[in-house]
Design a protein around this motif. Structure first.
Motif, PDB file in Angstrom:
ATOM      1  N   GLN A   1       0.691  -1.119   0.260  1.00 21.05           N
ATOM      2  CA  GLN A   1       0.146   0.183   0.093  1.00 21.05           C
ATOM      3  C   GLN A   1       1.072   1.034   0.440  1.00 21.05           C
ATOM      4  OE1 GLN A   1      -2.661  -1.823   3.677  1.00 21.05           O
ATOM      5  NE2 GLN A   1      -3.686   0.151   2.849  1.00 21.05           N
ATOM      6  N   PRO A   2       0.268   2.021  -0.377  1.00 21.77           N
ATOM      7  CA  PRO A   2       1.398   3.269  -0.747  1.00 21.77           C
ATOM      8  C   PRO A   2       1.228   4.166   1.097  1.00 21.77           C
ATOM      9  CG  PRO A   2      -0.541   3.873  -1.305  1.00 21.77           C
ATOM     10  CD  PRO A   2      -0.848   2.741  -1.611  1.00 21.77           C
ATOM     11  N   PRO A   3       1.799   4.857   1.535  1.00 21.88           N
ATOM     12  CA  PRO A   3       2.028   5.052   2.886  1.00 21.88           C
ATOM     13  C   PRO A   3       1.499   6.039   3.209  1.00 21.88           C
ATOM     14  CG  PRO A   3       4.431   5.083   2.105  1.00 21.88           C
ATOM     15  CD  PRO A   3       3.532   4.889   1.354  1.00 21.88           C
TER      16      PRO A   3
ATOM     17  N   ALA B   1     -11.189  10.025  -2.268  1.00 20.64           N
ATOM     18  CA  ALA B   1     -10.392   9.130  -2.388  1.00 20.64           C
ATOM     19  C   ALA B   1      -9.580   7.687  -2.585  1.00 20.64           C
ATOM     20  CB  ALA B   1      -9.555   8.987  -0.713  1.00 20.64           C
ATOM     21  N   ARG B   2      -8.674   7.214  -3.474  1.00 16.07           N
ATOM     22  CA  ARG B   2      -8.198   5.903  -4.273  1.00 16.07           C
ATOM     23  C   ARG B   2      -7.219   5.652  -3.572  1.00 16.07           C
ATOM     24  NH1 ARG B   2     -10.740   8.987  -8.330  1.00 16.07           N
ATOM     25  NH2 ARG B   2     -13.039   7.384  -9.030  1.00 16.07           N
ATOM     26  N   ILE B   3      -7.609   4.885  -3.420  1.00 16.02           N
ATOM     27  CA  ILE B   3      -6.089   3.940  -2.190  1.00 16.02           C
ATOM     28  C   ILE B   3      -5.951   2.395  -2.959  1.00 16.02           C
ATOM     29  CG2 ILE B   3      -5.375   2.938   0.079  1.00 16.02           C
ATOM     30  CD1 ILE B   3      -7.295   5.150   2.221  1.00 16.02           C
ATOM     31  N   THR B   4      -4.517   2.029  -3.261  1.00 13.85           N
ATOM     32  CA  THR B   4      -4.216   0.740  -3.683  1.00 13.85           C
ATOM     33  C   THR B   4      -3.585  -0.519  -2.835  1.00 13.85           C
ATOM     34  OG1 THR B   4      -2.450   1.605  -4.609  1.00 13.85           O
ATOM     35  CG2 THR B   4      -4.276   1.819  -6.251  1.00 13.85           C
ATOM     36  N   CYS B   5      -3.766  -1.518  -2.794  1.00 18.04           N
ATOM     37  CA  CYS B   5      -2.841  -2.473  -2.367  1.00 18.04           C
ATOM     38  C   CYS B   5      -2.930  -3.281  -3.107  1.00 18.04           C
ATOM     39  CB  CYS B   5      -4.654  -3.774  -1.176  1.00 18.04           C
ATOM     40  SG  CYS B   5      -3.977  -4.095  -0.878  1.00 18.04           S
ATOM     41  N   GLY B   6      -1.249  -3.389  -3.610  1.00 13.06           N
ATOM     42  CA  GLY B   6      -1.217  -4.777  -4.748  1.00 13.06           C
ATOM     43  C   GLY B   6      -0.898  -5.605  -3.801  1.00 13.06           C
ATOM     44  N   GLY B   7      -0.756  -6.642  -4.960  1.00 13.59           N
ATOM     45  CA  GLY B   7      -0.372  -8.058  -4.762  1.00 13.59           C
ATOM     46  C   GLY B   7      -0.241  -9.231  -6.361  1.00 13.59           C
ATOM     47  N   PRO B   8       0.252  -9.584  -6.012  1.00 10.89           N
ATOM     48  CA  PRO B   8       0.125 -10.704  -7.451  1.00 10.89           C
ATOM     49  C   PRO B   8      -0.812 -11.659  -7.299  1.00 10.89           C
ATOM     50  CG  PRO B   8       2.101 -11.593  -5.790  1.00 10.89           C
ATOM     51  CD  PRO B   8       1.554 -10.375  -5.360  1.00 10.89           C
TER      52      PRO B   8
ATOM     53  N   GLY C   1      -1.629  -5.506   4.482  1.00  6.36           N
ATOM     54  CA  GLY C   1      -1.365  -4.399   3.902  1.00  6.36           C
ATOM     55  C   GLY C   1      -0.423  -3.133   4.759  1.00  6.36           C
ATOM     56  N   GLY C   2       1.059  -2.403   4.769  1.00  8.67           N
ATOM     57  CA  GLY C   2       1.196  -1.856   5.585  1.00  8.67           C
ATOM     58  C   GLY C   2       0.660  -0.503   5.664  1.00  8.67           C
ATOM     59  N   GLY C   3      -0.758  -0.423   5.750  1.00  7.44           N
ATOM     60  CA  GLY C   3      -1.529   0.634   5.746  1.00  7.44           C
ATOM     61  C   GLY C   3      -1.026   2.119   5.105  1.00  7.44           C
ATOM     62  N   THR C   4      -2.235   2.689   5.101  1.00  6.84           N
ATOM     63  CA  THR C   4      -2.263   3.581   4.026  1.00  6.84           C
ATOM     64  C   THR C   4      -2.600   5.133   5.087  1.00  6.84           C
ATOM     65  OG1 THR C   4      -2.097   2.926   2.274  1.00  6.84           O
ATOM     66  CG2 THR C   4      -2.841   5.262   1.913  1.00  6.84           C
ATOM     67  N   LYS C   5      -2.128   5.968   4.757  1.00  8.52           N
ATOM     68  CA  LYS C   5      -2.738   6.804   6.455  1.00  8.52           C
ATOM     69  C   LYS C   5      -3.136   8.265   5.425  1.00  8.52           C
ATOM     70  CE  LYS C   5      -1.775  10.966   9.490  1.00  8.52           C
ATOM     71  NZ  LYS C   5      -2.690  10.457   9.853  1.00  8.52           N
TER      72      LYS C   5
END
Lengths: 118, 107
Positions: free
Chosen positions: B5-7, B17-24, B99-103
């Motif tokens: 995830q973007p920080p 607002a759009r927050i992404t979460c990437g994974g294979p 995921g690492g989380g997005t603020k």
């Protein structure tokens, strides 16, 4: 409504043990799969452990294998997490949560803070 | 399973607002999203890619395609400012991965 209340946290010295509890109400606890998740101060969420409805199946994160023991008492509607040989790295807020649809964690307690310090 | 995830994400009030979460091949796995405000426990806001639990506003929506899942929050309000985490399951009774989380900051 579903309520999960964790307890048992506090300040503990490295190497000691601690048992956390999670009291459940507002749901049929014996029909609920349960999880523990922790969050170090200022950091993200880390899944710790899973236990099946009857307590027979348990799963642990790699970081928890060998030192953490998850258990439950369905007669008391209570989930437990025993943490042995505590290290500074175990300092975190520990949450219990119910297993939901699509592998989600749909209800969470308010958390209990464990601080490992000499 | 590593989720990226973007920080941080910033958005003006009223915007989306759009927050992404990437994974294979994440599209093959159900993705769940949580909102966590300071000092509070996480709250499930989206499960199974795009379903909303009872009580979650329609402004929250999710999608999942290819190697990226997304959480969208339309008409962003100051009260939406929080950390957001994506999560997937390693199977029934299996581990859960976050995921690492997005603020999310509302400007």
């Amino acid at each position: 409504q579903v309520q999960l209340v964790e307890s048992g946290g506090g300040v503990v010295q490295p190497g000691r043990s601690l048992r956390l509890s999670c009291a459940a109400s507002g749901l049929t606890f014996s029909d609920s799969y349960m999880h523990w998740v922790r969050q170090p101060p200022g950091k993200g969420l880390e899944w710790v452990a899973f236990i099946s409805k009857d307590g027979q199946t348990k799963r642990y994160a790699d970081s928890a294998v060998g030192r953490f023991i998850v258990s439950r008492d369905n007669s008391k509607n209570t989930l437990y997490l025993q943490i042995n040989s505590l290290t500074v790295g175990d300092t975190a807020v520990y949450y219990c949560a119910t297993d939901g649809e699509a592998g989600s964690l749909d209800y969470w307690g308010q958390g209990t803070l464990v601080t490992v310090s000499s | 399973y590593v989720l990226t995830q973007p920080p941080s994400v910033s958005v003006a009030p009223g915007q989306t607002a759009r927050i992404t979460c990437g994974g294979p091949s994440i599209e093959t796995i159900a993705v769940n999203w949580y909102q966590q405000k300071p000092g509070q426990a996480p709250v499930l806001v989206i499960y199974s890619d795009g379903d909303r639990p009872s009580g979650i506003p329609e402004r929250f929506s999710g999608s999942n395609s290819g190697n990226t899942a997304s959480l969208a929050i339309s008409g962003v309000e100051a009260g939406d400012e929080a950390d957001y985490y994506c999560q997937v399951s390693g199977g029934s009774g299996g581990p859960r991965f976050f995921g690492g989380g997005t603020k999310l900051t509302v400007l």
